[in-house]
Design a protein around this motif. Structure first.
Motif, PDB file in Angstrom:
ATOM      1  N   ALA A  22      24.405   9.470  14.077  1.00  0.00           N
ATOM      2  CA  ALA A  22      23.127   9.733  14.173  1.00  0.00           C
ATOM      3  C   ALA A  22      22.568   8.246  14.484  1.00  0.00           C
ATOM      4  O   ALA A  22      21.448   8.107  15.163  1.00  0.00           O
ATOM      5  N   ALA A  23      23.446   7.115  14.374  1.00  0.00           N
ATOM      6  CA  ALA A  23      23.058   5.746  14.543  1.00  0.00           C
ATOM      7  C   ALA A  23      24.553   5.102  14.733  1.00  0.00           C
ATOM      8  O   ALA A  23      25.519   5.393  14.049  1.00  0.00           O
ATOM      9  N   LEU A  24      24.370   3.870  15.593  1.00  0.00           N
ATOM     10  CA  LEU A  24      25.174   3.044  15.960  1.00  0.00           C
ATOM     11  C   LEU A  24      24.630   1.651  15.463  1.00  0.00           C
ATOM     12  O   LEU A  24      23.674   1.451  16.281  1.00  0.00           O
ATOM     13  N   ALA A  25      25.434   0.698  15.098  1.00  0.00           N
ATOM     14  CA  ALA A  25      24.708  -0.702  15.246  1.00  0.00           C
ATOM     15  C   ALA A  25      25.761  -1.541  16.163  1.00  0.00           C
ATOM     16  O   ALA A  25      27.049  -1.214  16.238  1.00  0.00           O
ATOM     17  N   ILE A  26      24.914  -2.227  16.920  1.00  0.00           N
ATOM     18  CA  ILE A  26      25.754  -3.153  17.794  1.00  0.00           C
ATOM     19  C   ILE A  26      25.779  -4.743  17.256  1.00  0.00           C
ATOM     20  O   ILE A  26      24.691  -5.180  16.998  1.00  0.00           O
ATOM     21  N   THR A  27      26.934  -5.090  16.776  1.00  0.00           N
ATOM     22  CA  THR A  27      27.169  -6.246  15.981  1.00  0.00           C
ATOM     23  C   THR A  27      28.232  -7.219  16.522  1.00  0.00           C
ATOM     24  O   THR A  27      29.279  -7.358  15.916  1.00  0.00           O
ATOM     25  N   ASP A  28      27.855  -7.856  17.789  1.00  0.00           N
ATOM     26  CA  ASP A  28      28.653  -8.428  18.471  1.00  0.00           C
ATOM     27  C   ASP A  28      28.709  -9.946  17.719  1.00  0.00           C
ATOM     28  O   ASP A  28      27.750 -10.282  17.113  1.00  0.00           O
ATOM     29  N   HIS A  29      29.845 -10.886  17.872  1.00  0.00           N
ATOM     30  CA  HIS A  29      30.041 -12.084  17.392  1.00  0.00           C
ATOM     31  C   HIS A  29      29.166 -13.099  17.833  1.00  0.00           C
ATOM     32  O   HIS A  29      29.212 -13.378  19.095  1.00  0.00           O
ATOM     33  N   ASP A  30      28.251 -13.539  17.147  1.00  0.00           N
ATOM     34  CA  ASP A  30      27.411 -14.682  17.510  1.00  0.00           C
ATOM     35  C   ASP A  30      26.525 -14.260  18.711  1.00  0.00           C
ATOM     36  O   ASP A  30      26.230 -15.453  19.487  1.00  0.00           O
ATOM     37  N   THR A  31      26.334 -13.122  18.907  1.00  0.00           N
ATOM     38  CA  THR A  31      25.443 -13.192  20.173  1.00  0.00           C
ATOM     39  C   THR A  31      24.592 -11.446  19.919  1.00  0.00           C
ATOM     40  O   THR A  31      25.124 -10.742  19.495  1.00  0.00           O
ATOM     41  N   VAL A  32      23.402 -11.597  20.561  1.00  0.00           N
ATOM     42  CA  VAL A  32      22.833 -10.159  20.587  1.00  0.00           C
ATOM     43  C   VAL A  32      22.522  -9.765  22.100  1.00  0.00           C
ATOM     44  O   VAL A  32      21.921  -8.892  22.422  1.00  0.00           O
ATOM     45  N   ALA A  33      23.597 -10.273  23.145  1.00  0.00           N
ATOM     46  CA  ALA A  33      23.398 -10.048  24.405  1.00  0.00           C
ATOM     47  C   ALA A  33      23.681  -8.609  24.717  1.00  0.00           C
ATOM     48  O   ALA A  33      23.119  -8.018  25.838  1.00  0.00           O
ATOM     49  N   GLY A  34      24.059  -7.765  23.811  1.00  0.00           N
ATOM     50  CA  GLY A  34      24.409  -6.418  24.316  1.00  0.00           C
ATOM     51  C   GLY A  34      23.536  -5.305  23.580  1.00  0.00           C
ATOM     52  O   GLY A  34      23.633  -4.227  23.803  1.00  0.00           O
ATOM     53  N   VAL A  35      22.415  -5.981  23.024  1.00  0.00           N
ATOM     54  CA  VAL A  35      21.738  -5.060  22.237  1.00  0.00           C
ATOM     55  C   VAL A  35      20.733  -4.465  22.970  1.00  0.00           C
ATOM     56  O   VAL A  35      20.455  -3.048  22.943  1.00  0.00           O
ATOM     57  N   GLU A  36      20.003  -4.780  24.010  1.00  0.00           N
ATOM     58  CA  GLU A  36      19.183  -4.269  24.863  1.00  0.00           C
ATOM     59  C   GLU A  36      19.682  -3.051  25.646  1.00  0.00           C
ATOM     60  O   GLU A  36      19.104  -1.813  25.590  1.00  0.00           O
ATOM     61  N   GLU A  37      20.825  -3.246  26.308  1.00  0.00           N
ATOM     62  CA  GLU A  37      21.383  -2.313  26.980  1.00  0.00           C
ATOM     63  C   GLU A  37      21.776  -0.976  26.216  1.00  0.00           C
ATOM     64  O   GLU A  37      21.839   0.126  26.381  1.00  0.00           O
ATOM     65  N   ALA A  38      22.161  -1.412  24.840  1.00  0.00           N
ATOM     66  CA  ALA A  38      22.647  -0.060  23.927  1.00  0.00           C
ATOM     67  C   ALA A  38      21.228   0.408  23.617  1.00  0.00           C
ATOM     68  O   ALA A  38      21.365   1.633  23.352  1.00  0.00           O
ATOM     69  N   LEU A  39      20.301  -0.310  23.392  1.00  0.00           N
ATOM     70  CA  LEU A  39      19.012   0.562  22.935  1.00  0.00           C
ATOM     71  C   LEU A  39      18.671   1.416  23.931  1.00  0.00           C
ATOM     72  O   LEU A  39      18.112   2.442  23.845  1.00  0.00           O
ATOM     73  N   GLN A  40      18.747   0.836  25.311  1.00  0.00           N
ATOM     74  CA  GLN A  40      18.098   1.754  26.481  1.00  0.00           C
ATOM     75  C   GLN A  40      19.078   3.010  26.220  1.00  0.00           C
ATOM     76  O   GLN A  40      18.662   4.219  26.689  1.00  0.00           O
ATOM     77  N   ALA A  41      20.492   2.975  26.252  1.00  0.00           N
ATOM     78  CA  ALA A  41      21.326   4.097  26.176  1.00  0.00           C
ATOM     79  C   ALA A  41      20.981   4.980  25.065  1.00  0.00           C
ATOM     80  O   ALA A  41      21.212   6.216  24.963  1.00  0.00           O
ATOM     81  N   GLY A  42      20.727   4.270  23.957  1.00  0.00           N
ATOM     82  CA  GLY A  42      20.276   5.329  22.801  1.00  0.00           C
ATOM     83  C   GLY A  42      19.018   6.032  22.861  1.00  0.00           C
ATOM     84  O   GLY A  42      18.869   7.250  22.566  1.00  0.00           O
ATOM     85  N   LYS A  43      18.044   5.524  23.731  1.00  0.00           N
ATOM     86  CA  LYS A  43      16.932   6.332  24.127  1.00  0.00           C
ATOM     87  C   LYS A  43      17.462   7.617  25.044  1.00  0.00           C
ATOM     88  O   LYS A  43      16.881   8.563  24.691  1.00  0.00           O
ATOM     89  N   ARG A  44      18.212   7.207  25.856  1.00  0.00           N
ATOM     90  CA  ARG A  44      18.701   8.507  26.888  1.00  0.00           C
ATOM     91  C   ARG A  44      19.424   9.460  26.121  1.00  0.00           C
ATOM     92  O   ARG A  44      19.340  10.697  26.201  1.00  0.00           O
ATOM     93  N   LEU A  45      20.410   9.156  25.188  1.00  0.00           N
ATOM     94  CA  LEU A  45      21.042   9.922  24.438  1.00  0.00           C
ATOM     95  C   LEU A  45      20.621  10.394  23.174  1.00  0.00           C
ATOM     96  O   LEU A  45      21.293  11.013  22.263  1.00  0.00           O
ATOM     97  N   ASN A  46      19.309  10.267  22.713  1.00  0.00           N
ATOM     98  CA  ASN A  46      18.677  10.478  21.421  1.00  0.00           C
ATOM     99  C   ASN A  46      19.440  10.045  20.165  1.00  0.00           C
ATOM    100  O   ASN A  46      19.895  11.043  19.427  1.00  0.00           O
ATOM    101  N   ILE A  47      19.981   8.847  20.061  1.00  0.00           N
ATOM    102  CA  ILE A  47      20.776   8.102  19.152  1.00  0.00           C
ATOM    103  C   ILE A  47      20.247   6.943  18.564  1.00  0.00           C
ATOM    104  O   ILE A  47      19.937   6.212  19.714  1.00  0.00           O
ATOM    105  N   THR A  48      20.161   6.633  17.416  1.00  0.00           N
ATOM    106  CA  THR A  48      19.372   5.439  16.888  1.00  0.00           C
ATOM    107  C   THR A  48      20.232   4.202  17.195  1.00  0.00           C
ATOM    108  O   THR A  48      21.594   4.427  16.661  1.00  0.00           O
ATOM    109  N   VAL A  49      20.009   3.106  17.759  1.00  0.00           N
ATOM    110  CA  VAL A  49      20.880   1.970  17.894  1.00  0.00           C
ATOM    111  C   VAL A  49      20.160   0.860  16.750  1.00  0.00           C
ATOM    112  O   VAL A  49      18.976   0.518  17.249  1.00  0.00           O
ATOM    113  N   VAL A  50      20.899   0.501  15.992  1.00  0.00           N
ATOM    114  CA  VAL A  50      20.649  -0.504  15.144  1.00  0.00           C
ATOM    115  C   VAL A  50      21.018  -1.964  15.978  1.00  0.00           C
ATOM    116  O   VAL A  50      21.893  -2.231  16.079  1.00  0.00           O
ATOM    117  N   PRO A  51      19.725  -2.732  16.078  1.00  0.00           N
ATOM    118  CA  PRO A  51      20.053  -4.069  16.636  1.00  0.00           C
ATOM    119  C   PRO A  51      20.677  -5.041  15.782  1.00  0.00           C
ATOM    120  O   PRO A  51      20.311  -5.259  14.548  1.00  0.00           O
TER     121      PRO A  51
END
Length: 289
Positions: free
Chosen positions: A38-67
């Motif tokens: 239902a949901a996946l968190a993106i938790t990279d080390h000391d950066t949030v650079a991957g969050v925006e791309e993941a959120l967009q993918a989440g919208k396409r795939l109907n899955i919640t992405v936790v920044p």
């Protein structure tokens, strides 16, 4: 309102190419969707650079992405990792704080390569970046696993674990300690960025007395009870500790992708908590604002 269909599980710890993961943020989200999360968190080390791309993918795939983010800290001579969920990944103060942590990491990498040279092992930063197979993106970071990849490629280690054991782990030949902030400071940064702080994989620290000391400082709202490197005894111990201190119980695979044919730490979805935990994190976030 998020629609979870029949999905019920959440994996709240994964890494992407923005730090030391092997996959793009979109690929992580795709895998999570395929595995019925239902949901996946993106938790990279000391950066949030991957969050925006993941959120967009989440919208396409109907899955919640936790920044999210995973901040490296230290106390009592032990590296402690702090997970931050629902952080404002546009917050300029928070972004600059993370950038400073990455600059410190870059300085450490330079010192590691120097130590390797002193051992007669020539590894350049150009080789490390080339090993990514792509340009290093803005706000992305190089970590020890990337250096380990080159050590394996050049025949100085058998695999990732061997590279760490011989050269990169604490106490190994090319290890360089990195100045780090205190866990409580990381929790403060996460709170000030609108997020909620959770103690990552306490079983990896090998010191429950230290874990209790950190928790008793009162900055954490949750604890990662279920982790790929936790066995049943750890799960039971930290479940009890969560109940004792009134902490939210979270779970995460700590997925980094596949290196040299091995998945590190675990596959996406291998550790899960129900979607109700997202509500608990959101409520905790609102409480501390």
């Amino acid at each position: 309102m998020n629609t979870f269909v029949n999905r019920t599980g959440c994996d709240l710890h994964s890494h992407t190419q923005a730090s030391d993961g092997m996959n793009t943020p979109s690929e992580n989200v795709q895998m999570a969707a395929e595995r019925g999360l239902a949901a996946l968190a993106i938790t990279d080390h000391d950066t949030v650079a991957g969050v925006e791309e993941a959120l967009q993918a989440g919208k396409r795939l109907n899955i919640t992405v936790v920044p999210g983010v995973e901040i490296s800290t230290m106390t009592g001579g032990t590296d402690i990792h702090v997970l931050g969920y629902y952080v404002d990944y546009h917050d300029s103060v928070f972004l600059e704080r993370l950038a400073e942590l990455r600059r410190t990491r870059e300085q450490r990498n330079t010192k590691i390569l120097q130590k390797l040279r002193e051992l007669g092992i020539e590894v350049t930063m150009e080789e490390v970046i080339e090993g990514l197979g792509r340009p290093l993106g803005p706000d992305e970071s190089i970590g020890r696993p990337h250096i380990a990849d080159v050590l394996v490629l050049k025949g100085h280690a058998l695999d990732l674990r061997d590279a760490f054991d011989r050269y990169l782990a604490q106490g190994a030949a090319a290890y360089v300690p990195q100045p780090r902030i205190h866990p409580t400071k990381a929790c403060e940064w996460i709170r000030e960025a609108g997020g909620v702080a959770v103690l990552a994989h306490p079983g990896l620290y090998g010191n429950d007395k230290l874990v209790r000391t950190i928790i008793e400082e009162g900055a954490f709202k949750g604890i990662e009870v279920f982790h790929s490197d936790h066995g049943k005894p750890e799960e039971e111990r930290y479940s009890a500790m969560a109940e004792e201190y009134g902490l939210i119980v979270t779970a995460g695979s700590d997925y980094h992708g596949q290196r040299q044919g091995q998945v590190f730490h675990g596959e996406i979805g291998s550790r899960q908590v129900p979607v109700e935990v997202l509500n608990q994190l959101q409520q905790a976030r609102e409480t501390i604002r």
